[in-house]
Scaffold this motif. Structure first.
Motif, short mmCIF file in Angstrom:
data_model
loop_
_atom_site.label_atom_id
_atom_site.label_comp_id
_atom_site.label_asym_id
_atom_site.label_seq_id
_atom_site.Cartn_x
_atom_site.Cartn_y
_atom_site.Cartn_z
N ALA A 65 -34.99 17.68 27.20
CA ALA A 65 -34.65 16.26 27.09
C ALA A 65 -34.25 15.69 28.46
O ALA A 65 -34.59 14.55 28.79
CB ALA A 65 -33.53 16.07 26.08
N LEU A 253 -28.42 10.45 26.97
CA LEU A 253 -28.71 11.37 25.87
C LEU A 253 -27.64 11.30 24.78
O LEU A 253 -27.93 11.52 23.60
CB LEU A 253 -28.82 12.81 26.40
N THR A 258 -29.56 11.75 21.13
CA THR A 258 -30.33 12.97 21.32
C THR A 258 -29.46 14.22 21.23
O THR A 258 -29.81 15.19 20.53
CB THR A 258 -31.05 12.96 22.69
#
Length: 273
Positions: A65, A253, A258
């Motif tokens: 990510a 994030l 995420t």
């Protein structure tokens, strides 16, 4: 005048080299279009080789990510933990999203831009062992752990968690025989042979231990957690620009959910908060 000129040139040289260091990692990542991450090959559910013999797990997905946010490809390397934790990578690796607990000693060679999850450190014993019920019962026992880990520092009674200096840890044990391993896997195998056969106990992360305990009834947790382990992203020390960039990426994030989603996927709970 000559001395002043020499001093001036030296100062400019130091300043220039410092500025070059400050942006070295981000510049390298952008130029190579590649993020080189480092983590352990066998530390499930954070990092491990899956059935396709590919690296998988929470830390692996977080690294993917991060690379995606940076717009670069990801390359993962898995040297021994001793090599990872020693630092002074000299540009070999860009980042460690590898479940590292920030300590006072590690802060001498690493910067820790962001804490991305936390979990308790626990004692695991053989299920048939009734000798160990808390940390004080580790006295005189042989205890397995990952070499150069925070658990080794704990048993050596010199663990200082970065940012928690005002909360000293308790060390209610004496003369523990430390048995370092490259990974938890072999330590669990040795503990599974029976109480006191090769090991009396091992120290590890609750999140890592829980899947094993759920699947293998040879093991159990002894007593309460020893301490709460913050786990941080580690980078080479002194690179302010890369530090700021990593902070920015992880803020994104967290904000877009995420980290929470990956935590739920691999842990079954959100440990990223």
């Amino acid at each position: 005048m000559k001395l002043r000129a020499v001093l001036g040139i030296a100062l400019l040289t130091i300043t220039a080299s410092t500025q070059a260091l400050a942006g070295a990692t981000l510049q390298r990542v952008e130029q190579n279009k590649e993020l080189v991450g480092v983590l352990m090959e066998s530390y499930p559910p954070f990092s491990f080789l899956n059935e396709q013999n590919q690296l998988d797990g929470f830390d692996v997905d977080v690294a993917k990510a991060v690379a995606q946010k940076l717009g670069v490809k990801l390359k993962l390397e898995t040297p021994s933990w001793d090599v990872i934790a020693a630092g002074r990578w000299s540009g070999r690796y860009d980042i460690c999203i590898c479940s590292m607990t920030p300590s006072k000693a590690r802060a001498e060679v690493f910067d820790f831009p962001v804490q991305y999850y936390a979990s308790p450190a626990v004692i695991v014993v053989n299920a048939k062992d009734d000798r160990i019920h808390s940390a004080k019962d580790l006295s005189g026992k042989k205890v397995g752990l990952t070499s150069a880990s925070s658990y080794e520092s704990y048993l050596n009674k010199n663990l200082v968690i970065e940012g928690a200096e005002d909360t000293p840890l308790s060390y209610p044990f004496e003369d523990v025989q430390i048995a370092p391993y490259d990974t938890d896997n072999v330590a669990f195998q040795d503990l599974g042979l029976g109480a006191g056969v090769r090991l009396d106990a091992l120290l590890t992360n609750l999140v890592t231990a829980q899947p094993r305990l759920n699947q293998d009834k040879r093991f159990k947790i002894a007593g309460a957690p020893l301490y709460e382990e913050p786990n941080a992203v580690a980078i080479e020390k002194g690179d302010a620009e890369w530090n700021a960039k990593v902070r920015q990426v992880f803020a994104e994030l967290k904000a877009d959910g995420t980290l929470s989603k990956l935590s739920q996927k691999w842990i079954g709970a959100d440990i990223s908060k």
